[in-house]
Structure formats: structure tokens, C-alpha cells
Design a protein around this motif. Structure first.
Motif, PDB file in Angstrom:
ATOM      1  N   ALA A 173       9.237 -15.674  -3.256  1.00 24.32           N
ATOM      2  CA  ALA A 173      10.554 -15.161  -3.628  1.00 24.32           C
ATOM      3  C   ALA A 173      10.450 -13.952  -4.549  1.00 24.32           C
ATOM      4  O   ALA A 173      11.199 -12.983  -4.414  1.00 24.32           O
ATOM      5  N   TRP A 249      10.210 -14.428   1.689  1.00 26.30           N
ATOM      6  CA  TRP A 249      10.856 -13.382   0.892  1.00 26.30           C
ATOM      7  C   TRP A 249      12.245 -13.080   1.467  1.00 26.30           C
ATOM      8  O   TRP A 249      13.226 -12.997   0.731  1.00 26.30           O
ATOM      9  N   ALA A 250      12.316 -12.946   2.769  1.00 25.43           N
ATOM     10  CA  ALA A 250      13.613 -12.650   3.395  1.00 25.43           C
ATOM     11  C   ALA A 250      14.592 -13.798   3.221  1.00 25.43           C
ATOM     12  O   ALA A 250      15.804 -13.574   3.064  1.00 25.43           O
ATOM     13  N   ASP A 251      14.100 -15.041   3.235  1.00 25.31           N
ATOM     14  CA  ASP A 251      14.974 -16.194   3.027  1.00 25.31           C
ATOM     15  C   ASP A 251      15.753 -16.068   1.728  1.00 25.31           C
ATOM     16  O   ASP A 251      16.925 -16.472   1.650  1.00 25.31           O
ATOM     17  N   THR A 252      15.103 -15.547   0.699  1.00 22.97           N
ATOM     18  CA  THR A 252      15.705 -15.525  -0.630  1.00 22.97           C
ATOM     19  C   THR A 252      16.327 -14.178  -0.999  1.00 22.97           C
ATOM     20  O   THR A 252      16.873 -14.030  -2.091  1.00 22.97           O
ATOM     21  N   HIS A 253      16.251 -13.201  -0.093  1.00 23.66           N
ATOM     22  CA  HIS A 253      16.814 -11.879  -0.373  1.00 23.66           C
ATOM     23  C   HIS A 253      17.645 -11.376   0.817  1.00 23.66           C
ATOM     24  O   HIS A 253      17.417 -10.268   1.323  1.00 23.66           O
ATOM     25  N   SER A 255      20.524 -10.144   1.063  1.00 23.97           N
ATOM     26  CA  SER A 255      21.348  -8.956   0.827  1.00 23.97           C
ATOM     27  C   SER A 255      20.527  -7.722   0.481  1.00 23.97           C
ATOM     28  O   SER A 255      21.082  -6.648   0.238  1.00 23.97           O
ATOM     29  N   SER A 256      19.208  -7.840   0.486  1.00 23.61           N
ATOM     30  CA  SER A 256      18.352  -6.707   0.148  1.00 23.61           C
ATOM     31  C   SER A 256      18.351  -5.668   1.261  1.00 23.61           C
ATOM     32  O   SER A 256      18.449  -5.993   2.449  1.00 23.61           O
ATOM     33  N   SER A 257      18.162  -4.423   0.872  1.00 25.64           N
ATOM     34  CA  SER A 257      18.062  -3.358   1.875  1.00 25.64           C
ATOM     35  C   SER A 257      16.796  -3.498   2.710  1.00 25.64           C
ATOM     36  O   SER A 257      16.703  -2.933   3.798  1.00 25.64           O
ATOM     37  N   PHE A 259      15.723  -6.432   3.853  1.00 29.88           N
ATOM     38  CA  PHE A 259      15.796  -7.666   4.632  1.00 29.88           C
ATOM     39  C   PHE A 259      15.499  -7.411   6.111  1.00 29.88           C
ATOM     40  O   PHE A 259      14.750  -8.165   6.747  1.00 29.88           O
ATOM     41  N   TYR A 262      11.867  -7.187   6.856  1.00 33.88           N
ATOM     42  CA  TYR A 262      11.159  -8.451   6.734  1.00 33.88           C
ATOM     43  C   TYR A 262      11.519  -9.445   7.835  1.00 33.88           C
ATOM     44  O   TYR A 262      10.908 -10.510   7.932  1.00 33.88           O
TER      45      TYR A 262
END
Length: 451
Positions: A173, A249-253, A255-257, A259, A262
């Protein structure tokens, strides 16, 4: 992150026509003699991870004939196998993995096993030797090749140190691991966790070597078989630790740019290709489901986890459709202008194709070749799109990238799936003698169709 196109060509493409090998050692020769004495008779059919029993029978016929391009493919296979007969296994081995570095940006020539670059390259090189030897045995029936392949497998099983991110206390994460540094070319950037996925090259070939031996009449003694299977499991878990560097990482982010990257990047498909190959060798239906259907698999280092980036999800996200004719079949790496964009797109398509062929050969599931995601993207549409770039009809969006003709080999399994004139024309832009180190070997011999 942008990679150097020279790295893509030299490390990733893996198209070769021959190979040198290093000399034998007395200890390995003794083990070879013992292993060869335990061989059993070659049956009439068997197959491997990427070749059906019927295709193997066809390859044997082709290898014994003089018709081209098959005779030349067989010569290349035998030449590489003969070289591997005198090669000594050189497993990557570290007693203290906490000191490992990345070393991805320049050649690692110190002769010491101390970097991820060493780990991936040595596994790739010896994995190729294992698979080449096992395939030559399956094609020729000569047990000396099987014995040497078995020796490579047993040596790696007893000495190899897989690079598992949990040995560096990875925090998915937070995108952190022990000793992390900031610059991409530094000692241990976050990309260290991501690029551990390229241990999948070796895992694919080691798994295929094991399957080629067992399916074609050369089972290992029980203790050796158990040791090799345990090693393949550990190697699969090492690949999975890097695969989950992307997915968790993508599971927990969400809304990240980053995403989309990933969930769409070629790393995912290469991880899936390695894990599905291991599932065949291990006869692990749960691991196959993890790759093909997104169901749960229990990694002994990280517990049970349902895979959000299984192959259908990656196809759906990575291959574009419905956004205009100019973009039909566009792969994610071209869309973001990865350097070089067309080469990287074909590199990604390669891994997807390995998953599709493996699923068809070993799990009687041919549907992934033509699976279309919610947006309509499919492997077939990507093959159709990139034919134009290889044929020189469309130019890369990167002016310095010419027609990627070295990828014409990828259209051999594509044409076997869809016998279309367009795909056939791609195969014909050069010779049909390419040998693919990271997966199939002599492509035309084993999966090529008459043109």
C-alpha cells in the motif's frame, strides 16, 4: 517511467539464432550419467506448455525432413541444445538477500550474484537452456538432452535464491521496501519490486522444461521431482510477490492518477504468463484460476488473495476499442507513448498470447484468444492493428522507431489461431527462423503453419 529502447531490444525481445555455452565440470558429468540411466522410453506423444501432443508429433516429422523452414528451425534447436549439453548450471544465489541491489540501467559485470539484474538474467539464460534441452529431447527422443535438462532443473532447485519481495519487507500500500532509494537507476527504487516480475522469463522456461520431460516419458526420481516442484512453487511465489506490488498498490489507490497503469501495464501480463506456466507444472488448479478467472490462490508468503488483474481484466483495460478507427486495437503502451511505443505494445501482446495459448493447450480453454472486454478490445484486434506497423504501412508515433520486424515471429501463433492473409503477410516480411529465448523457442517448428 520510461525505459531505454536498447533495454527493450536486448533484454526483452530475446530473438536469437544460436548460442554459445561454457564448459562442463566433472561433478555435473557424474550427476548427468546417473540421471540419464534413470530415463524411461519416449512415448509417441506428449507435448509441453505451448505445444500440444499433435503439434509435437508434427514437429518430430518436420525435424526429420528436409523441408524449409522447418529443417533450419530443427538445426537451430539442435545446435542450441548441443551447446547446452556442455554448459554448467549457474543458479543465482545469495546468502543474504537484504544486500541485493537493482542494477537495471547498466550491465552488471562484477561476476558476483548481488543484483536483481543478475537474478533475472541468470534465470532467463539457464531457463532457456533447460527448455531447449527438454524440447530437443521431446523432438528427437535422445535421452542425453533430457538428462542434461534434468540436471539443470535439479541444480537450480537445490541452489537458486528466488528474489521474493517479502524478504525485503515489502509494504504494498505504501509502495515501500527495505533500503528503498528514490531515483529509478538507484540501488533499490520502488521499481525493484515491480521488475522482479521478470523472473517470470525463467519460471516459464523452467516450468516448460519440467512439463516437456514428464509428458514425454522422462519423469524425475521421486525425491528430485519433489525438490523441483518445491522450487517452482517458491519461484512462482517470488513472481507473485512482484505481481502484487502492482495489484495491491492499485487496490488501495483507486483514485490515483497512476491507477490505470497499475491495472494495464505489461508487467501484469508477464506475471500472469509465468504464473500460468507454473500452474501447469505444479498441476495447481487454484493458481490457474487466479490467472484465468480472478479467483483466490494462497501464496505461502502472503496468504490467500483473489486476483483483480486476471487476464480478462488486463485485456479489457490494456487493449482499446470503440474510441475511433485510428485507435482500434491500440495497446496501453502505445497509448501512453512508452519508449518505444510499438515495440512495447508488441511485447505486451506477446505475454497475453502466451497466456491464451497456455490456456488452450493445457486447460482446454481457447476463448481467451477472442475474448472481448466491455469496451470491445481483444487480442485479435491488437494483432490486426500492429500488422500495419510491422509491414511499414503505419509509422510509429515515435519518429526514431522503425517497423518492428523482429516481432514477426509473434504472428506465427496468431496465424495458427486466425489463418488470415493479413497475418500471413506479416510472417513473410523476413525469414521464419527466429528462436525466442523467453518462451517458445523455435516458433515455426513447434507452432508454425504451412504458408
Amino acid at each position: 517511467m520510461t525505459r531505454n529502447p536498447r533495454w527493450l531490444r536486448s533484454l526483452v525481445l530475446g530473438v536469437v539464432l544460436g548460442g554459445a555455452a561454457c564448459g562442463p565440470e566433472d561433478a555435473t558429468e557424474l550427476a548427468l550419467a546417473q540421471t540419464e540411466s534413470e530415463a524411461t522410453a519416449l512415448p509417441t506423444a506428449g507435448g509441453g506448455i505451448f505445444i500440444t501432443a499433435a503439434e509435437l508429433t508434427r514437429a518430430r516429422t518436420r525435424a526429420a525432413a528436409t523441408a524449409e523452414p522447418y529443417a533450419e528451425n530443427a538445426r537451430i534447436l539442435k545446435g542450441r541444445a548441443d551447446g547446452a549439453l556442455t554448459a554448467t548450471p549457474k543458479p543465482f544465489r545469495m546468502t543474504n538477500i537484504s544486500t541485493i541491489t537493482y542494477h537495471w540501467c547498466s550491465p552488471d559485470t562484477d561476476g558476483v550474484d548481488n543484483s536483481l539484474a543478475d537474478a533475472t538474467s541468470k534465470f532467463t539464460d539457464d531457463g532457456d537452456r533447460m527448455r531447449t534441452l527438454a524440447l530437443q529431447y521431446a523432438v528427437s527422443g535422445d535421452t542425453k538432452y533430457a538428462a542434461r535438462a534434468a540436471l539443470f532443473l535439479k541444480t537450480w532447485a537445490s541452489q537458486h535464491t528466488p528474489v521474493n519481495m517479502h524478504d525485503l519487507h515489502v509494504d504494498y500500500a505504501a509502495a515501500k521496501l527495505d533500503g528503498q532509494t528514490t531515483d529509478y537507476c538507484s540501488n533499490r527504487p520502488w521499481n525493484f519490486a515491480l521488475d522482479g516480475l521478470f523472473q517470470a522469463y525463467g519460471l516459464i522456461n523452467a516450468s516448460d522444461a519440467y512439463v516437456l520431460l514428464k509428458r514425454n516419458g522422462y519423469p524425475l526420481p521421486a525425491a528430485d521431482d519433489a525438490a523441483v516442484r518445491e522450487w517452482l512453487r517458491k519461484s512462482a511465489e517470488a513472481v507473485n510477490s512482484s505481481f502484487q506490488a502492482w495489484t495491491r498498490w492499485a487496490d488501495t489507490h483507486p483514485s490515483s492518477s497512476a491507477f490505470t497503469r497499475y491495472r494495464s501495464d505489461n508487467h501484469l501480463s508477464w506475471g500472469l504468463a509465468g504464473l500460468l506456466a507454473a500452474s501447469v507444472a505444479l498441476q495447481d488448479s487454484a493458481l490457474a484460476g487466479y490467472v484465468l478467472d480472478g479467483t483466490s490462490w494462497t501464496d505461502r508468503r502472503n496468504g490467500a488473495y483473489a486476483n483483480p488483474s486476471f487476464i480478462k481484466d488486463v485485456i479489457n483495460r490494456a487493449i482499446e476499442s470503440g474510441t475511433g478507427t485510428a485507435n482500434e486495437g491500440r495497446v496501453y503502451e502505445e497509448k501512453i507513448l512508452r519508449d518505444p511505443p510499438i515495440g512495447y505494445s508488441l511485447f505486451h501482446l506477446w505475454a497475453m498470447s502466451l497466456v491464451a495459448r497456455n490456456a488452450e493447450v493445457n486447460y482446454a480453454r481457447p476463448g481467451f484468444w477472442d475474448y472481448a472486454g466491455a469496451g470491445g478490445g481483444s487480442i485479435h484486434k491488437a494483432y490486426t492493428r500492429y500488422a500495419a506497423f510491422i509491414l511499414g504501412e503505419h509509422a510509429s508515433p515515435q519518429a526514431s522507431e522503425g517497423p518492428p520486424k523482429d516481432y514477426r515471429w509473434l504472428y506465427e501463433p496468431g496465424y495458427a489461431q486466425w489463418p488470415e492473409a493479413r497475418l500471413k503477410s506479416v510472417i513473410q516480411v523476413g525469414t521464419r527462423n527466429q528462436y525466442i529465448v523467453q518462451s517458445i523457442g523455435p516458433v515455426t517448428l513447434v507452432v508454425g503453419e504451412p504458408l
